[in-house]
Design a protein around this motif. Structure first.
Motif, PDB file in Angstrom:
ATOM      1  N   ALA A  21       0.829  -1.206   0.000  1.00 15.38           N
ATOM      2  CA  ALA A  21       0.000   0.000   0.000  1.00 15.38           C
ATOM      3  C   ALA A  21       0.864   1.256   0.000  1.00 15.38           C
ATOM      4  CB  ALA A  21      -0.933  -0.007   1.210  1.00 15.38           C
ATOM      5  N   VAL A  22       1.868   1.294   0.849  1.00 14.03           N
ATOM      6  CA  VAL A  22       2.736   2.473   0.937  1.00 14.03           C
ATOM      7  C   VAL A  22       3.539   2.646  -0.346  1.00 14.03           C
ATOM      8  CG1 VAL A  22       4.747   3.416   2.143  1.00 14.03           C
ATOM      9  CG2 VAL A  22       2.843   2.472   3.437  1.00 14.03           C
ATOM     10  N   LEU A  23       4.107   1.565  -0.872  1.00 14.14           N
ATOM     11  CA  LEU A  23       4.921   1.662  -2.078  1.00 14.14           C
ATOM     12  C   LEU A  23       4.093   2.014  -3.309  1.00 14.14           C
ATOM     13  CD1 LEU A  23       7.473  -1.221  -1.516  1.00 14.14           C
ATOM     14  CD2 LEU A  23       7.854   1.232  -1.351  1.00 14.14           C
ATOM     15  N   SER A  24       2.850   1.582  -3.372  1.00  8.79           N
ATOM     16  CA  SER A  24       1.978   1.984  -4.472  1.00  8.79           C
ATOM     17  C   SER A  24       1.737   3.487  -4.446  1.00  8.79           C
ATOM     18  CB  SER A  24       0.628   1.305  -4.386  1.00  8.79           C
ATOM     19  OG  SER A  24       0.662   0.006  -4.607  1.00  8.79           O
ATOM     20  N   PHE A  25       1.455   3.998  -3.278  1.00 11.19           N
ATOM     21  CA  PHE A  25       1.229   5.429  -3.132  1.00 11.19           C
ATOM     22  C   PHE A  25       2.487   6.219  -3.490  1.00 11.19           C
ATOM     23  CE2 PHE A  25       1.411   9.227  -0.406  1.00 11.19           C
ATOM     24  CZ  PHE A  25       0.347   9.926  -0.956  1.00 11.19           C
ATOM     25  N   LEU A  26       3.627   5.799  -2.975  1.00 19.72           N
ATOM     26  CA  LEU A  26       4.880   6.497  -3.260  1.00 19.72           C
ATOM     27  C   LEU A  26       5.254   6.411  -4.731  1.00 19.72           C
ATOM     28  CD1 LEU A  26       7.064   5.629  -0.144  1.00 19.72           C
ATOM     29  CD2 LEU A  26       5.914   7.773  -0.690  1.00 19.72           C
ATOM     30  N   PHE A  65      15.314  10.630 -20.348  1.00 21.10           N
ATOM     31  CA  PHE A  65      14.781   9.289 -20.612  1.00 21.10           C
ATOM     32  C   PHE A  65      14.682   8.485 -19.323  1.00 21.10           C
ATOM     33  CE2 PHE A  65      15.492   4.778 -21.371  1.00 21.10           C
ATOM     34  CZ  PHE A  65      14.363   4.489 -22.108  1.00 21.10           C
ATOM     35  N   LEU A  66      15.675   8.616 -18.448  1.00 17.91           N
ATOM     36  CA  LEU A  66      15.661   7.845 -17.206  1.00 17.91           C
ATOM     37  C   LEU A  66      14.496   8.218 -16.300  1.00 17.91           C
ATOM     38  CD1 LEU A  66      19.416   7.574 -16.236  1.00 17.91           C
ATOM     39  CD2 LEU A  66      17.909   5.772 -17.024  1.00 17.91           C
ATOM     40  N   VAL A  67      14.124   9.489 -16.278  1.00 16.04           N
ATOM     41  CA  VAL A  67      13.021   9.890 -15.405  1.00 16.04           C
ATOM     42  C   VAL A  67      11.689   9.964 -16.151  1.00 16.04           C
ATOM     43  CG1 VAL A  67      14.479  11.116 -13.789  1.00 16.04           C
ATOM     44  CG2 VAL A  67      13.452  12.360 -15.673  1.00 16.04           C
ATOM     45  N   SER A  68      11.690   9.617 -17.431  1.00 12.07           N
ATOM     46  CA  SER A  68      10.443   9.591 -18.188  1.00 12.07           C
ATOM     47  C   SER A  68       9.624   8.370 -17.761  1.00 12.07           C
ATOM     48  CB  SER A  68      10.735   9.523 -19.688  1.00 12.07           C
ATOM     49  OG  SER A  68      11.227   8.244 -20.028  1.00 12.07           O
ATOM     50  N   PRO A  69       8.386   8.268 -18.195  1.00 11.82           N
ATOM     51  CA  PRO A  69       7.578   7.096 -17.818  1.00 11.82           C
ATOM     52  C   PRO A  69       8.118   5.771 -18.355  1.00 11.82           C
ATOM     53  CG  PRO A  69       6.158   8.871 -18.529  1.00 11.82           C
ATOM     54  CD  PRO A  69       7.562   9.316 -18.796  1.00 11.82           C
ATOM     55  N   PHE A  70       9.104   5.810 -19.252  1.00  9.21           N
ATOM     56  CA  PHE A  70       9.693   4.581 -19.778  1.00  9.21           C
ATOM     57  C   PHE A  70      10.936   4.157 -19.012  1.00  9.21           C
ATOM     58  CE2 PHE A  70       7.743   6.776 -23.402  1.00  9.21           C
ATOM     59  CZ  PHE A  70       6.744   5.864 -23.658  1.00  9.21           C
ATOM     60  N   GLY A  71      11.427   4.977 -18.099  1.00  8.71           N
ATOM     61  CA  GLY A  71      12.660   4.700 -17.377  1.00  8.71           C
ATOM     62  C   GLY A  71      12.414   4.170 -15.979  1.00  8.71           C
ATOM     63  N   LEU A  72      12.865   4.924 -15.002  1.00 12.60           N
ATOM     64  CA  LEU A  72      12.795   4.486 -13.605  1.00 12.60           C
ATOM     65  C   LEU A  72      11.375   4.310 -13.069  1.00 12.60           C
ATOM     66  CD1 LEU A  72      15.754   6.559 -12.156  1.00 12.60           C
ATOM     67  CD2 LEU A  72      15.716   4.154 -12.773  1.00 12.60           C
ATOM     68  N   PRO A  73      10.406   5.172 -13.425  1.00 15.33           N
ATOM     69  CA  PRO A  73       9.045   4.899 -12.931  1.00 15.33           C
ATOM     70  C   PRO A  73       8.472   3.574 -13.447  1.00 15.33           C
ATOM     71  CG  PRO A  73       9.207   7.183 -13.571  1.00 15.33           C
ATOM     72  CD  PRO A  73      10.481   6.518 -14.025  1.00 15.33           C
ATOM     73  N   GLY A  77       7.202   0.608 -11.058  1.00 18.52           N
ATOM     74  CA  GLY A  77       5.881  -0.004 -11.225  1.00 18.52           C
ATOM     75  C   GLY A  77       5.971  -1.509 -11.386  1.00 18.52           C
ATOM     76  N   TRP A  78       6.986  -1.966 -12.112  1.00 15.48           N
ATOM     77  CA  TRP A  78       7.183  -3.397 -12.303  1.00 15.48           C
ATOM     78  C   TRP A  78       7.487  -4.067 -10.963  1.00 15.48           C
ATOM     79  CZ3 TRP A  78      11.446  -6.638 -11.681  1.00 15.48           C
ATOM     80  CH2 TRP A  78      11.315  -7.908 -12.227  1.00 15.48           C
ATOM     81  N   LEU A  79       8.334  -3.426 -10.154  1.00 15.06           N
ATOM     82  CA  LEU A  79       8.668  -3.997  -8.850  1.00 15.06           C
ATOM     83  C   LEU A  79       7.465  -4.029  -7.913  1.00 15.06           C
ATOM     84  CD1 LEU A  79      12.188  -2.439  -8.255  1.00 15.06           C
ATOM     85  CD2 LEU A  79      11.647  -4.826  -8.718  1.00 15.06           C
ATOM     86  N   VAL A  80       6.632  -3.004  -7.957  1.00 16.52           N
ATOM     87  CA  VAL A  80       5.422  -2.990  -7.126  1.00 16.52           C
ATOM     88  C   VAL A  80       4.467  -4.095  -7.575  1.00 16.52           C
ATOM     89  CG1 VAL A  80       3.361  -1.639  -6.549  1.00 16.52           C
ATOM     90  CG2 VAL A  80       5.600  -0.582  -6.440  1.00 16.52           C
ATOM     91  N   GLU A  81       4.366  -4.318  -8.880  1.00 12.68           N
ATOM     92  CA  GLU A  81       3.514  -5.409  -9.371  1.00 12.68           C
ATOM     93  C   GLU A  81       4.019  -6.766  -8.901  1.00 12.68           C
ATOM     94  OE1 GLU A  81       3.125  -5.201 -13.586  1.00 12.68           O
ATOM     95  OE2 GLU A  81       2.186  -3.233 -13.530  1.00 12.68           O
ATOM     96  N   ARG A  82       5.346  -6.974  -8.883  1.00 15.72           N
ATOM     97  CA  ARG A  82       5.898  -8.234  -8.389  1.00 15.72           C
ATOM     98  C   ARG A  82       5.599  -8.384  -6.899  1.00 15.72           C
ATOM     99  NH1 ARG A  82       6.520  -8.038 -13.154  1.00 15.72           N
ATOM    100  NH2 ARG A  82       4.595  -9.158 -13.064  1.00 15.72           N
ATOM    101  N   LEU A  83       5.652  -7.279  -6.162  1.00 13.68           N
ATOM    102  CA  LEU A  83       5.344  -7.322  -4.739  1.00 13.68           C
ATOM    103  C   LEU A  83       3.871  -7.656  -4.510  1.00 13.68           C
ATOM    104  CD1 LEU A  83       7.028  -6.990  -2.219  1.00 13.68           C
ATOM    105  CD2 LEU A  83       6.360  -4.612  -2.141  1.00 13.68           C
ATOM    106  N   TYR A  84       2.984  -7.151  -5.385  1.00 11.03           N
ATOM    107  CA  TYR A  84       1.573  -7.541  -5.334  1.00 11.03           C
ATOM    108  C   TYR A  84       1.438  -9.052  -5.503  1.00 11.03           C
ATOM    109  CZ  TYR A  84      -1.037  -3.122  -5.497  1.00 11.03           C
ATOM    110  OH  TYR A  84      -1.618  -1.928  -5.194  1.00 11.03           O
ATOM    111  N   GLY A  85       2.191  -9.616  -6.442  1.00  7.51           N
ATOM    112  CA  GLY A  85       2.141 -11.064  -6.672  1.00  7.51           C
ATOM    113  C   GLY A  85       2.589 -11.849  -5.459  1.00  7.51           C
ATOM    114  N   VAL A  86       3.653 -11.400  -4.815  1.00  8.65           N
ATOM    115  CA  VAL A  86       4.140 -12.072  -3.608  1.00  8.65           C
ATOM    116  C   VAL A  86       3.102 -11.961  -2.495  1.00  8.65           C
ATOM    117  CG1 VAL A  86       5.899 -11.975  -1.794  1.00  8.65           C
ATOM    118  CG2 VAL A  86       6.570 -11.771  -4.187  1.00  8.65           C
ATOM    119  N   LYS A  87       2.470 -10.785  -2.393  1.00  9.25           N
ATOM    120  CA  LYS A  87       1.455 -10.587  -1.357  1.00  9.25           C
ATOM    121  C   LYS A  87       0.282 -11.544  -1.570  1.00  9.25           C
ATOM    122  CE  LYS A  87      -1.847  -7.532  -1.473  1.00  9.25           C
ATOM    123  NZ  LYS A  87      -2.692  -6.341  -1.478  1.00  9.25           N
ATOM    124  N   TYR A  88      -0.204 -11.643  -2.814  1.00 10.86           N
ATOM    125  CA  TYR A  88      -1.332 -12.527  -3.068  1.00 10.86           C
ATOM    126  C   TYR A  88      -0.967 -13.992  -2.925  1.00 10.86           C
ATOM    127  CZ  TYR A  88      -4.201  -8.594  -4.442  1.00 10.86           C
ATOM    128  OH  TYR A  88      -4.903  -7.440  -4.422  1.00 10.86           O
TER     129      TYR A  88
END
Length: 96
Positions: A21-26, A65-73, A77-88
């Motif tokens: 929840a916190v990481l999604s918000f951040l 490019f690194l701070v664009s939506p194709f870079g670090l964000p 987002g990919w890491l938060v999605e993996r964390l969602y998978g681990v949570k479920y």
């Protein structure tokens, strides 16, 4: 034996729920700031191009490019999605 594992896993599941929840918000907030930084870097790159600073222009475009939506964000987002998978997966283990 499985019941003991479920009792041990319960605090970890709770920690995962709160962390996701916190990481999604951040991640959402950081994405907005990265969008602002991306536009600033692009503007600086254009100014550097007009000033004749090719190396600085290339560096600013790489940073944009690194701070664009194709870079670090996107990576965040990919890491938060993996964390969602681990949570479920952990919640399914608790429910089984």
């Amino acid at each position: 034996m499985r019941t003991i594992l479920k009792i041990i896993a319960a605090p970890f599941v709770l920690a995962l729920i709160l962390a996701v929840a916190v990481l999604s918000f951040l991640s959402c907030i950081a994405g907005a700031f990265c969008w602002l930084a991306c536009t600033a870097f692009v503007l600086l790159a254009v100014c550097g191009l007009f000033a004749g600073l090719k190396t600085g222009c290339i560096a600013m475009l790489v940073l944009a490019f690194l701070v664009s939506p194709f870079g670090l964000p996107a990576l965040g987002g990919w890491l938060v999605e993996r964390l969602y998978g681990v949570k479920y997966a952990a919640m399914d283990f608790m429910a089984s």
